[in-house]
Design a protein around this motif. Structure first.
Motif, mmCIF file in Angstrom:
data_model
loop_
_atom_site.group_PDB
_atom_site.id
_atom_site.type_symbol
_atom_site.label_atom_id
_atom_site.label_comp_id
_atom_site.label_asym_id
_atom_site.label_seq_id
_atom_site.Cartn_x
_atom_site.Cartn_y
_atom_site.Cartn_z
ATOM 1 N N PRO A 13 55.934 56.708 9.321
ATOM 2 C CA PRO A 13 55.879 56.542 7.858
ATOM 3 C C PRO A 13 57.157 55.957 7.277
ATOM 4 C CG PRO A 13 54.871 58.614 8.481
ATOM 5 C CD PRO A 13 55.479 58.054 9.730
ATOM 6 N N ALA A 14 58.314 56.384 7.783
ATOM 7 C CA ALA A 14 59.592 55.886 7.259
ATOM 8 C C ALA A 14 59.735 54.391 7.492
ATOM 9 C CB ALA A 14 60.752 56.636 7.910
ATOM 10 N N LYS A 15 59.369 53.945 8.669
ATOM 11 C CA LYS A 15 59.487 52.513 9.002
ATOM 12 C C LYS A 15 58.483 51.699 8.197
ATOM 13 C CE LYS A 15 61.094 49.106 11.565
ATOM 14 N NZ LYS A 15 62.512 48.695 11.547
ATOM 15 N N LYS A 16 57.256 52.186 8.099
ATOM 16 C CA LYS A 16 56.222 51.447 7.375
ATOM 17 C C LYS A 16 56.518 51.368 5.885
ATOM 18 C CE LYS A 16 52.610 52.663 10.716
ATOM 19 N NZ LYS A 16 51.398 53.475 10.966
ATOM 20 N N ALA A 17 57.242 52.371 5.361
ATOM 21 C CA ALA A 17 57.583 52.379 3.940
ATOM 22 C C ALA A 17 58.782 51.490 3.627
ATOM 23 C CB ALA A 17 57.869 53.808 3.475
ATOM 24 N N GLY A 18 59.398 50.938 4.658
ATOM 25 C CA GLY A 18 60.514 50.021 4.438
ATOM 26 C C GLY A 18 61.871 50.680 4.347
ATOM 27 N N LEU A 19 61.994 51.954 4.769
ATOM 28 C CA LEU A 19 63.303 52.611 4.756
ATOM 29 C C LEU A 19 64.193 51.964 5.814
ATOM 30 C CD1 LEU A 19 62.387 56.371 4.247
ATOM 31 C CD2 LEU A 19 62.866 54.596 2.566
ATOM 32 N N LYS A 20 65.505 51.923 5.532
ATOM 33 C CA LYS A 20 66.428 51.180 6.382
ATOM 34 C C LYS A 20 67.680 51.988 6.702
ATOM 35 C CE LYS A 20 64.936 46.695 4.641
ATOM 36 N NZ LYS A 20 64.394 46.274 5.950
ATOM 37 N N PRO A 21 68.404 51.573 7.766
ATOM 38 C CA PRO A 21 69.674 52.228 8.064
ATOM 39 C C PRO A 21 70.609 52.179 6.856
ATOM 40 C CG PRO A 21 69.013 50.852 9.900
ATOM 41 C CD PRO A 21 68.059 50.552 8.770
ATOM 42 N N LYS A 22 71.325 53.257 6.634
ATOM 43 C CA LYS A 22 72.294 53.433 5.547
ATOM 44 C C LYS A 22 71.648 53.785 4.203
ATOM 45 C CE LYS A 22 75.913 50.599 7.641
ATOM 46 N NZ LYS A 22 76.893 49.508 7.450
ATOM 47 N N ASP A 23 70.313 53.845 4.127
ATOM 48 C CA ASP A 23 69.677 54.383 2.923
ATOM 49 C C ASP A 23 70.114 55.834 2.761
ATOM 50 O OD1 ASP A 23 68.339 52.074 2.365
ATOM 51 O OD2 ASP A 23 66.362 52.767 3.008
ATOM 52 N N VAL A 24 70.428 56.238 1.544
ATOM 53 C CA VAL A 24 70.853 57.615 1.282
ATOM 54 C C VAL A 24 69.709 58.375 0.609
ATOM 55 C CG1 VAL A 24 72.467 59.092 0.014
ATOM 56 C CG2 VAL A 24 73.275 56.973 1.081
ATOM 57 N N ILE A 25 69.340 59.506 1.187
ATOM 58 C CA ILE A 25 68.302 60.359 0.627
ATOM 59 C C ILE A 25 68.962 61.352 -0.327
ATOM 60 C CG2 ILE A 25 66.458 62.011 1.135
ATOM 61 C CD1 ILE A 25 66.329 60.769 3.947
ATOM 62 N N LYS A 26 68.607 61.290 -1.603
ATOM 63 C CA LYS A 26 69.244 62.134 -2.607
ATOM 64 C C LYS A 26 68.361 63.295 -3.052
ATOM 65 C CE LYS A 26 72.368 60.322 -5.094
ATOM 66 N NZ LYS A 26 73.164 59.660 -6.147
ATOM 67 N N LYS A 27 67.047 63.079 -3.047
ATOM 68 C CA LYS A 27 66.131 64.144 -3.454
ATOM 69 C C LYS A 27 64.917 64.179 -2.531
ATOM 70 C CE LYS A 27 67.224 64.068 -8.432
ATOM 71 N NZ LYS A 27 66.663 63.878 -9.799
ATOM 72 N N VAL A 28 64.391 65.373 -2.333
ATOM 73 C CA VAL A 28 63.148 65.563 -1.591
ATOM 74 C C VAL A 28 62.188 66.310 -2.497
ATOM 75 C CG1 VAL A 28 62.039 66.591 0.434
ATOM 76 C CG2 VAL A 28 64.332 65.612 0.636
ATOM 77 N N ASN A 29 61.054 65.694 -2.766
ATOM 78 C CA ASN A 29 60.071 66.276 -3.692
ATOM 79 C C ASN A 29 60.690 66.620 -5.049
ATOM 80 O OD1 ASN A 29 57.879 66.064 -1.945
ATOM 81 N ND2 ASN A 29 58.336 68.019 -0.965
ATOM 82 N N GLY A 30 61.550 65.710 -5.516
ATOM 83 C CA GLY A 30 62.142 65.861 -6.843
ATOM 84 C C GLY A 30 63.330 66.792 -6.925
ATOM 85 N N LYS A 31 63.691 67.448 -5.816
ATOM 86 C CA LYS A 31 64.805 68.396 -5.824
ATOM 87 C C LYS A 31 65.995 67.820 -5.068
ATOM 88 C CE LYS A 31 61.897 72.535 -6.178
ATOM 89 N NZ LYS A 31 61.544 73.848 -5.572
ATOM 90 N N SER A 32 67.162 67.901 -5.679
ATOM 91 C CA SER A 32 68.371 67.370 -5.061
ATOM 92 C C SER A 32 68.687 68.111 -3.762
ATOM 93 C CB SER A 32 69.554 67.507 -6.019
ATOM 94 O OG SER A 32 70.767 67.127 -5.378
#
Length: 497
Positions: A154-173
């Motif tokens: 799913p991550a690859k198909k959604a276009g996520l890339k190296p060095k992307d920073v994940i700041k929230k999961v399900n709206g929560k920091s």
């Protein structure tokens, strides 16, 4: 008796671990033995030796005193909280908090204490048998950074890339959460959804992913090239079965008539060091150095190719290795070994640069502690930490390969001005349909470009961006990125010469 931690050969997808060697038992030496040794040295009067020994004993005594003082302070704090806090306190919670605090004080993103669920998550990762989004990640300040998305997830198909920073999961920091805590938030049952807020190049967008079973297979292969005589192997990570899968791929390609090899380590975040040792040894002459491991205050130990690792199987075909910023840890060990000890050329862009070794200590309550215990060095003794490997032939992806994901398709409407419109204009520009400056305003020029694309794609021409239009455009753009893979083309050209 205090619990004795058990050293294991387990480590994370981001770590490497040298094979554990049995250690001879050591007789416990008491403080008085050290003091008597100093006295004996003074009496015997061996020129200068007593002074060196005396300094060593002094350091040992000071260290013991500092340790005792620190433990007494910890015990005092524990007792004070346990006896006096206004509400009952769980003793395990206090102990885990103390351990977490000590490990966190190291300031090392690759060292951490893991509770039971986090430990299970780690072991799932090593065995490549987990469900989630399919991205290898690491701590980056207060947040989590993607090292590399795994192919066909799913991550690859959604276009996520190296060095992307994940700041929230399900709206929560996730600010301040440990790496494994954040990973557990992203994992879940197959088919369930998770929302991630991503920051890329100063821009923030949201992407919704449906969790899936992450593929167990870590090695894929096929014949490529004009005459179909080049074996192309991709390795997504280094897990328990990777070396076995890799050997199977090499044998299969040989039977199919492959004469040369291109091994793609791009986007590979690493994993088990033992797998890297086995795989690299297949390409090196026996006795050639694969890597070196240097613990604190000790000489570096060399790991050399031989039957111990490759079982006598050797690959001698001309080979090149592809690397990029997502190639880390064990992927860099493998690439550096072939580069420096087998004269294999590296193609692509600078690798990630993870030059440390982690071990995992398991406890009886099924928790674990992972800490960095050594540096690993390339065969020639270079420490690539935070520097990475430099390719012999530099070739990067096209600029549009780093475009962000459109987070709110509903914002792609005439008259709107926003970042998603700007990204969409960049999509159209990359495909040759938008000629003006990218400004984020959905005006007449953008509408005309949408109509031109819809006509090309053989879908209803409206000038409006519906789901079908966006999906087709994204699919064509992904294909164009793949078709313009300069590093891959450079590797094939090198192997065709």
């Amino acid at each position: 008796m205090p619990e004795q931690p058990k050293q294991t050969a387990t480590n994370t997808d981001e770590s490497v671990k040298p094979p554990v060697k049995p250690k001879k038992g050591k007789r416990r030496v008491g403080l008085w033995t050290y003091i008597l040794s100093v006295i004996a040295a003074l009496v015997i009067g061996i020129g200068g030796t007593y002074w060196v020994l005396g300094r060593a004993v002094t350091r040992q005594i000071n260290s013991m005193q500092q340790t005792n003082s620190a433990m007494q302070k910890i015990q005092s704090v524990y007792a004070t909280i346990s006896d006096n806090y206004y509400e009952p306190v769980n003793s395990n919670k206090l102990a885990n908090g103390a351990i977490n605090g000590m490990v966190s004080s190291l300031g090392d993103k690759f060292s951490e204490y893991m509770d039971k669920s986090e430990t299970e998550s780690l072991n799932d990762t090593i065995d490549s048998s987990f469900s989630g989004i399919g991205a290898q990640v690491q701590k980056a300040g207060s947040y989590i950074q993607i090292i590399s998305p795994i192919a066909d997830t799913p991550a690859k198909k959604a276009g996520l890339k190296p060095k992307d920073v994940i700041k929230k999961v399900n709206g929560k920091s996730i600010a301040g959460k440990t790496l494994t805590q954040a990973v557990n938030l992203m994992r879940g049952k197959v088919g369930t959804s998770v929302s991630l807020e991503i920051e890329r190049a100063g821009k923030t967008f949201t992407v919704n992913l449906k969790r899936a079973k992450i593929p167990v297979t870590t090695v894929n292969y096929k014949l490529v090239g004009g005459d179909k005589k080049i074996g192309y192997i991709t390795v997504s990570t280094f897990s328990t079965n990777t070396a076995k899968e890799f050997k199977t791929a090499l044998k299969a390609l040989d039977k199919k008539g492959a004469k040369k090899l291109v091994i793609d380590m791009r986007g590979n975040p690493g994993g088990l060091m033992t797998a890297a040792l086995k795989m690299a040894s297949m390409f090196l002459k026996n006795g050639k150095t694969i890597m070196q491991v240097q613990p604190r205050g000790a000489q570096a130990e060399k790991y050399v190719a031989g039957k111990k690792y490759d079982g006598g199987f050797k690959e001698t075909k001309p080979t090149t290795v592809l690397i990029d910023g997502g190639s880390a840890s064990a992927a860099e060990i493998f690439s550096a070994a072939l580069h420096q000890s087998a004269n294999v050329k590296l193609v692509g862009s600078q690798s990630y640069g993870k030059g440390t070794v982690q071990t995992v200590t398991s406890f009886k309550d099924k928790t674990e502690m992972k800490i960095t215990v050594a540096k690993w060095l390339t065969p020639d003794g270079t420490w690539i930490n935070k520097k990475g490997l430099t390719p012999d032939i530099k070739a990067t992806e096209p600029s549009y390969a780093s475009l962000t994901v459109i987070s709110k398709p509903d914002d792609l409407k005439a008259g709107k001005v926003n970042d998603d419109v700007k990204t969409f204009q960049e999509y159209l520009k990359a495909m040759g349909y938008f000629k003006d400056d990218v400004n984020g305003y959905f005006g007449s020029t953008t509408t005309a470009a949408v109509k031109a694309y819809q006509k090309h794609a053989n879908i209803q021409v409206t000038g409006n961006v519906d789901k079908n239009t966006l999906t087709k455009l994204e699919t064509e753009l992904a294909t164009k990125i793949s078709d313009n893979d300069k590093a891959y083309d450079a590797a094939l050209k090198l192997m065709s010469e």
